[in-house]
Design an enzyme around this catalytic site. Structure first.
Site: not given
Ligand code: FAD
Ligand code: NAI
Length: 470
Positions: A44, A47, A186-187, A209, A275, A317, A325, A449
Site C-alpha cells: 500500500g 499513501c 513548512g505550511g 512557512e 518541507v 512520486d 496518489a 436539493h
Molecule cells: P509510494 O506510496 O511512496 O510507494 C512506494 C513503495 O515502494 C513503498 O512502499 C516503498 O517501500 C517501496 N520501495 C521503494 N524502494 C523500493 C525498493 N528498492 N524495493 C522494493 N520496494 C521499494 N496524496 C494524495 O493524493 N492525497 C492525500 O491526501 C495525500 N496525503 C498525504 C499525506 C501524507 C502525510 C503524505 C506523506 C503523503 C500524502 N500524499 C497524498 C502523497 C501520496 O502518499 C503519494 O503521492 C503516493 O503515496 C505516491 O505513490 P507511489 O506509488 O508513487 O509511491
Molecule cells: P509541500 O510542497 O506541499 O509543502 C512544503 C512547504 O514547505 C512549502 O509551502 C514550502 O514553501 C515550505 N518550505 C520549504 N522549505 C522550507 C524551509 N526551509 N522553511 C520553511 N518552509 C519551507 O510538501 P509537503 O507538505 O511536505 O507534502 C509533500 C507532498 O505530499 C505534497 O507536495 C503533496 O504532493 C503530497 N500531499 C498531498 C496531500 C493531499 O493531496 N491532500 C496531503 C499531504 C501531502
C-alpha cells in the site's frame, strides 16, 4: 547469506506497492501479463500506511474532538465531560482503517494472481534484478518489463536532523500522546493538514512557512478562508519564515528561525518538518541501467511513462509533476496498458489537487492565471457557499466555488473550491472538464436539493449570466 544462483523468470515486474505500483500490477495482470510486485516495507506504500489514509483518519478524529469540545454548540449540542483517549484514536487509525485497506490491497493483488515478493529490489541490468530479503537473502529474477514505482521520502533540512523531538510526517502521524505544543516547518499540504488536525486535538500549533503564502500551490483567496479557520482554532502562523536550527532541550525543542532577516525562536514539545519529499531513485541501480534522471533526481518519462530504457517504465512520486496518489495510480494504469500493447497516453488536463484542511481546498484543471498563460480567453464566476442551503444547514457557509470557462463557448477548463466537502463536490466538475462540457451542460443537469453540488450548478448559471441564488 542465502544467494539464489539461478534467476527466477518473471514477465512484468513492479517495484513498490504504493498507489502507483499496486494499481499498475493489477491492471497489467488484467491485461494478461504475468506480474510480480516487489515491496521492501509495506503493502500500500506511503499513501495507505503513513500518508493519505492515516492522515485523513487523524483529521477526522480532530474534527470529532473539536466538535464535542464546543464546536457543536451552535447546534445546541454541548457536553460537559469530553475526553480524548488518543491511544484509542491511534489504535483505530492503525488497526481498523490502515490495516483493513492494506490487507484489502494484498487480497486484490492475490486475487489478480500478482505474485508478491518481499524485499528490496536492485537492478543489475536491463533484464535482471536482485531482491534482498530481510534475512539478508539475495534472489535473482529476470524480467521482460519493469514498472518502477518506488515513491518518495520526506526531505530533511540542515539543522533539523530527524529523530527525537524533530519528526517527519510519519513521526507526527504516530505520536503516542497529543503534544501540548507543536511547531510545523513548512505550511504546505502536510503542514497545514496535520497542523490543523493537532490543533483540533488540543495542541498549541505554530506553522512557519518559508514562502510568502501558506499552501502556496492554491490561490490566495482560497487560502485566506483556511487561514481564518486556523486563527479560530488557535494556530499561529508566520510566512517568509526560514527555519535555521532545532535545539533539543531534553524535554522540549527550540526552533530558531528568521523572518525577513530578523532572528526569532520558539520552544515546543515537538517540531514537524514538512518541507516536501524527494524521489526514491537512489540505490536502485537505475542510472547504471541507463535510466535518465532529471537534475532533481526524478525519472524522465514519455507520455506513457516509458523511460529512456525502452522496457523500463516509471510512475508516481518518482516522476515529474505533483506527488499525489491519484497521479500515481493513473500513471500506473497507463504504463500497464502501454506494456500490454494498448494505445494509452497520459493526459493531465484535470489533475485534481486537494487539501483536507478546514474548510477543504480543491483545484481541478486550470486556474484563471494558468488559462491566461496558455493563451485562453477565459471568464470566471465565484459562487459563495453562503448561498447554498445545504452548506448553511451544515453550519459551513464559508467558502466558494469558482468556475473558469472559455469566453467564446463557456467550455469549462478549470474549477476551484474552498468549502465543506470540496474534495467530493468537485468530482462533478472534473468529469465536466474531462468531457469538454460547457456551463450549460451543468446548469441544465438537475441537481438534488438540498445538496452542496447545487453550488456547482449555481456557479454554472452564474457563468451563463443567469444566476438564481446570487
Ligand atoms: P509510494 O506510496 O511512496 O510507494 C512506494 C513503495 O515502494 C513503498 O512502499 C516503498 O517501500 C517501496 N520501495 C521503494 N524502494 C523500493 C525498493 N528498492 N524495493 C522494493 N520496494 C521499494 N496524496 C494524495 O493524493 N492525497 C492525500 O491526501 C495525500 N496525503 C498525504 C499525506 C501524507 C502525510 C503524505 C506523506 C503523503 C500524502 N500524499 C497524498 C502523497 C501520496 O502518499 C503519494 O503521492 C503516493 O503515496 C505516491 O505513490 P507511489 O506509488 O508513487 O509511491
Ligand atoms: P509541500 O510542497 O506541499 O509543502 C512544503 C512547504 O514547505 C512549502 O509551502 C514550502 O514553501 C515550505 N518550505 C520549504 N522549505 C522550507 C524551509 N526551509 N522553511 C520553511 N518552509 C519551507 O510538501 P509537503 O507538505 O511536505 O507534502 C509533500 C507532498 O505530499 C505534497 O507536495 C503533496 O504532493 C503530497 N500531499 C498531498 C496531500 C493531499 O493531496 N491532500 C496531503 C499531504 C501531502
Amino acid at each position: 547469506m542465502v544467494v539464489g544462483a539461478f534467476a527466477i523468470e518473471l514477465d512484468t515486474v513492479v517495484i513498490g506497492s504504493g498507489p502507483g505500483g499496486y494499481v499498475a500490477a493489477i491492471r497489467a495482470a488484467q491485461m494478461g501479463q504475468k506480474v510480480a510486485i516487489i515491496e521492501r516495507e509495506f503493502i500500500g506504500g506511503v499513501c495507505l500506511n503513513v500518508g493519505c489514509i492515516p492522515s485523513k483518519a487523524l483529521i477526522q478524529a480532530g474534527h470529532a474532538y473539536h466538535n464535542a469540545k464546543g464546536g457543536d454548540a451552535v447546534f445546541g449540542v454541548t457536553s460537559s465531560d469530553v475526553k480524548l483517549d488518543f491511544k484509542k484514536t491511534q489504535d483505530w487509525k492503525n488497526n481498523t482503517v490502515v490495516n483493513t485497506l492494506t490487507s484489502g490491497v494484498e487480497m486484490l493483488l492475490k486475487k489478480n494472481k500478482v505474485e508478491i515478493i518481499r524485499g528490496e529490489a536492485y537492478f543489475n541490468n536491463e533484464n535482471e534484478l536482485t531482491v534482498m530479503g530481510a534475512d539478508d537473502s539475495h534472489q535473482l529474477y529476470s524480467f521482460n518489463n519493469a514498472i518502477v514505482a518506488t515513491g518518495s521520502t520526506p526531505i530533511e533540512i540542515p539543522g533539523f536532523k530527524f529523530g527525537g523531538r524533530v519528526v517527519d510526517s510519519t513521526g507526527a502521524l504516530n505520536f503516542e500522546e497529543v503534544p501540548e505544543s507543536l511547531v510545523v516547518i513548512g505550511g504546505g499540504v502536510i503542514g497545514s493538514e496535520l497542523g490543523m488536525a493537532y490543533a483540533n486535538l488540543g495542541s498549541k500549533v505554530t506553522i512557519l512557512e518559508g514562502s510568502p503564502q501558506l499552501l502556496p500551490t492554491f490561490e490566495k483567496d482560497m487560502v485566506k478562508v483556511v487561514e481564518k479557520e486556523m486563527k479560530n482554532i488557535g494556530i499561529e502562523t508566520a510566512v517568509n519564515a526560514m527555519a535555521k536550527e532545532a535545539v533539543d532541550n531534553g524535554d522540549s525543542v527550540t526552533v530558531k528561525y528568521e523572518v525577513k532577516g530578523e532572528a526569532k525562536e520558539i520552544t515546543a514539545d515537538y517540531v514537524l518538518v514538512s518541507v516536501g519529499r524527494r524521489a526514491n531513485t537512489e540505490d536502485l541501480g537505475l542510472e547504471a541501467v541507463g535510466v535518465e534522471l532529471t537534475d532533481r533526481g526524478l525519472v524522465k518519462v514519455d507520455n506513457q511513462g516509458r523511460t529512456s530504457v525502452k522496457n523500463f517504465f516509471a510512475i508516481g512520486d518518482i516522476t515529474p509533476g505533483a506527488a499525489l496518489a491519484h497521479k500515481a495510480s493513473y500513471e500506473g494504469k497507463i504504463a500497464a496498458e502501454a506494456i500490454s500493447g494498448k494505445p494509452a497516453a497520459i493526459d493531465y488536463k484535470v489533475m485534481p489537487s486537494v487539501a483536507y484542511t478546514t474548510p477543504e481546498l480543491a483545484s481541478y484543471g486550470l486556474t484563471e492565471k494558468e488559462a491566461k498563460e496558455q493563451g485562453l480567453d477565459v471568464k470566471t464566476v465565484k459562487f459563495p457557499l453562503a448561498g447554498n442551503g445545504r452548506a448553511l444547514s451544515l453550519n459551513a457557509g464559508q467558502g466558494f466555488i469558482r468556475l473558469v470557462a472559455t469566453k467564446e463557448d463557456d467550455v469549462l477548463v478549470g474549477a476551484q473550491m474552498v468549502g465543506v466537502s470540496a474534495s467530493d463536490v468537485m468530482a462533478e466538475v472534473g468529469l465536466a472538464i474531462e468531457a469538454g462540457m460547457n456551463a450549460e451542460d451543468i446548469a441544465l443537469t438537475i441537481h438534488g436539493h438540498p445538496t452542496l453540488s447545487e453550488a456547482v450548478m449555481d456557479a454554472a448559471e452564474g457563468l451563463l449570466g443567469l444566476p438564481i441564488h446570487m
